[in-house]
Design an enzyme around this catalytic site. Structure first.
Site, PDB file in Angstrom:
ATOM      1  N   ASP A 166       0.598  -1.279  -0.376  1.00  0.00           N
ATOM      2  CA  ASP A 166      -0.395   0.169  -0.133  1.00  0.00           C
ATOM      3  C   ASP A 166       0.974   1.428  -0.105  1.00  0.00           C
ATOM      4  O   ASP A 166       0.967   2.305   0.102  1.00  0.00           O
ATOM      5  CB  ASP A 166      -0.855   0.074   1.633  1.00  0.00           C
ATOM      6  CG  ASP A 166      -1.859   0.952   1.585  1.00  0.00           C
ATOM      7  OD1 ASP A 166      -2.947   1.123  -0.318  1.00  0.00           O
ATOM      8  OD2 ASP A 166      -2.841   1.840   1.597  1.00  0.00           O
TER       9      ASP A 166
ATOM     10  N   LYS B  36       2.473   4.460  -1.358  1.00  0.00           N
ATOM     11  CA  LYS B  36       1.809   5.865  -1.624  1.00  0.00           C
ATOM     12  C   LYS B  36       1.465   7.197  -1.078  1.00  0.00           C
ATOM     13  O   LYS B  36       2.272   6.697  -0.115  1.00  0.00           O
ATOM     14  CB  LYS B  36      -0.541   5.846  -2.019  1.00  0.00           C
ATOM     15  CG  LYS B  36      -0.766   5.386  -0.409  1.00  0.00           C
ATOM     16  CD  LYS B  36      -2.497   5.376  -0.380  1.00  0.00           C
ATOM     17  CE  LYS B  36      -2.973   4.549   1.008  1.00  0.00           C
ATOM     18  NZ  LYS B  36      -3.718   4.486   1.047  1.00  0.00           N
TER      19      LYS B  36
ATOM     20  N   ASN C  71       1.395   7.832   2.602  1.00  0.00           N
ATOM     21  CA  ASN C  71       2.160   7.050   3.800  1.00  0.00           C
ATOM     22  C   ASN C  71       3.922   6.089   3.571  1.00  0.00           C
ATOM     23  O   ASN C  71       4.129   6.298   4.047  1.00  0.00           O
ATOM     24  CB  ASN C  71       2.151   5.079   2.806  1.00  0.00           C
ATOM     25  CG  ASN C  71       0.572   4.656   3.438  1.00  0.00           C
ATOM     26  OD1 ASN C  71      -0.030   5.235   4.408  1.00  0.00           O
ATOM     27  ND2 ASN C  71      -0.231   3.605   2.654  1.00  0.00           N
TER      28      ASN C  71
ATOM     29  N   ASP D 162       2.505   3.527   8.008  1.00  0.00           N
ATOM     30  CA  ASP D 162       0.851   2.123   7.666  1.00  0.00           C
ATOM     31  C   ASP D 162       1.507   0.804   7.236  1.00  0.00           C
ATOM     32  O   ASP D 162       1.355   0.405   5.565  1.00  0.00           O
ATOM     33  CB  ASP D 162      -0.076   3.063   6.663  1.00  0.00           C
ATOM     34  CG  ASP D 162      -1.302   2.096   6.272  1.00  0.00           C
ATOM     35  OD1 ASP D 162      -1.342   1.378   7.356  1.00  0.00           O
ATOM     36  OD2 ASP D 162      -1.993   3.216   6.168  1.00  0.00           O
TER      37      ASP D 162
ATOM     38  N   THR E  41      -4.255   0.667  -3.020  1.00  0.00           N
ATOM     39  CA  THR E  41      -5.476   1.642  -3.326  1.00  0.00           C
ATOM     40  C   THR E  41      -5.079   1.809  -4.714  1.00  0.00           C
ATOM     41  O   THR E  41      -4.086   1.646  -5.326  1.00  0.00           O
ATOM     42  CB  THR E  41      -5.034   2.812  -2.713  1.00  0.00           C
ATOM     43  OG1 THR E  41      -5.024   2.476  -1.822  1.00  0.00           O
ATOM     44  CG2 THR E  41      -5.244   4.266  -3.073  1.00  0.00           C
TER      45      THR E  41
END
Length: 190
Positions: A32, A34, A37, A84, A104
């Site tokens: 994840d 991105k 994060n 995260d 995502t």
């Protein structure tokens, strides 16, 4: 809006070094990655006397990111860290055994959206998405329609749109292209 190539490189190198540690030492795939994060230690902004706007800039929104110093930072951004780990997964090294779709969609690798088995290469794809955003200020894959967005990601269909990419070096564009290669075997490794 976007970062200079120097500041983007500063951030991406640190994220890549963190991914090397996660992938090669711990066998962890983040899944994840991105901009939301990626965190940083704030540093003092030193004005840049040589600051100039790109042709695509809006002078009301693009501000001087300050003087960049190698191994220190710029734009108020010093040390960079990944956060995260809620979707992260520990795997056996050099094994493609993950199947769970997660992440995502705008940053998710084609192998995930195609419901194929995948491994650490998905973080490299996401790194390419982040680099794209840092260099121009918007994502390579965006559509309000989730089905159309998923199809674009699956095909790896993105562009270096003018005028935003006109002043970005061919080396930076090449790096983004190699990170955003659909076939994970052909994609840059971390």
């Amino acid at each position: 809006t976007y970062f200079s190539e120097d500041l983007a490189r500063h951030v991406i190198i640190q994220v890549a070094e963190a991914l090397v540690y996660l992938h090669e030492k711990l066998g962890i795939v983040h899944r994840d990655l991105k901009p939301e994060n990626i965190f940083y230690k704030a540093i003092k902004l030193v004005p840049n006397s040589g600051f100039h706007l790109r042709k695509s800039d809006n002078p009301q929104t693009k501000k001087d990111e300050g003087k960049f110093t190698i191994n220190y930072g710029g734009g108020g951004i010093g040390v960079v860290k990944i956060g995260d780990f809620g979707l992260s997964k520990q795997i056996q090294l050099d094994v493609t055994d993950l199947k769970t779709p997660c992440g995502t969609v705008g940053y998710t690798a084609p192998e995930i959206v195609k419901d194929q088995r995948y491994s650490k290469e998905v973080d490299v794809w996401a790194l390419g998405c982040v680099l794209y955003i840092l260099l121009c200020g918007f994502p390579p894959f965006f559509n309000d329609n989730i089905d159309e967005l998923t199809r674009a990601v699956a095909k790896g269909k993105f562009e270096f749109l003018s005028p935003w990419w006109d002043e970005i070096s061919s080396d930076a564009k090449n790096c983004v292209s190699k990170l955003l290669t659909v076939d994970p075997k052909e994609r840059y490794t971390i």
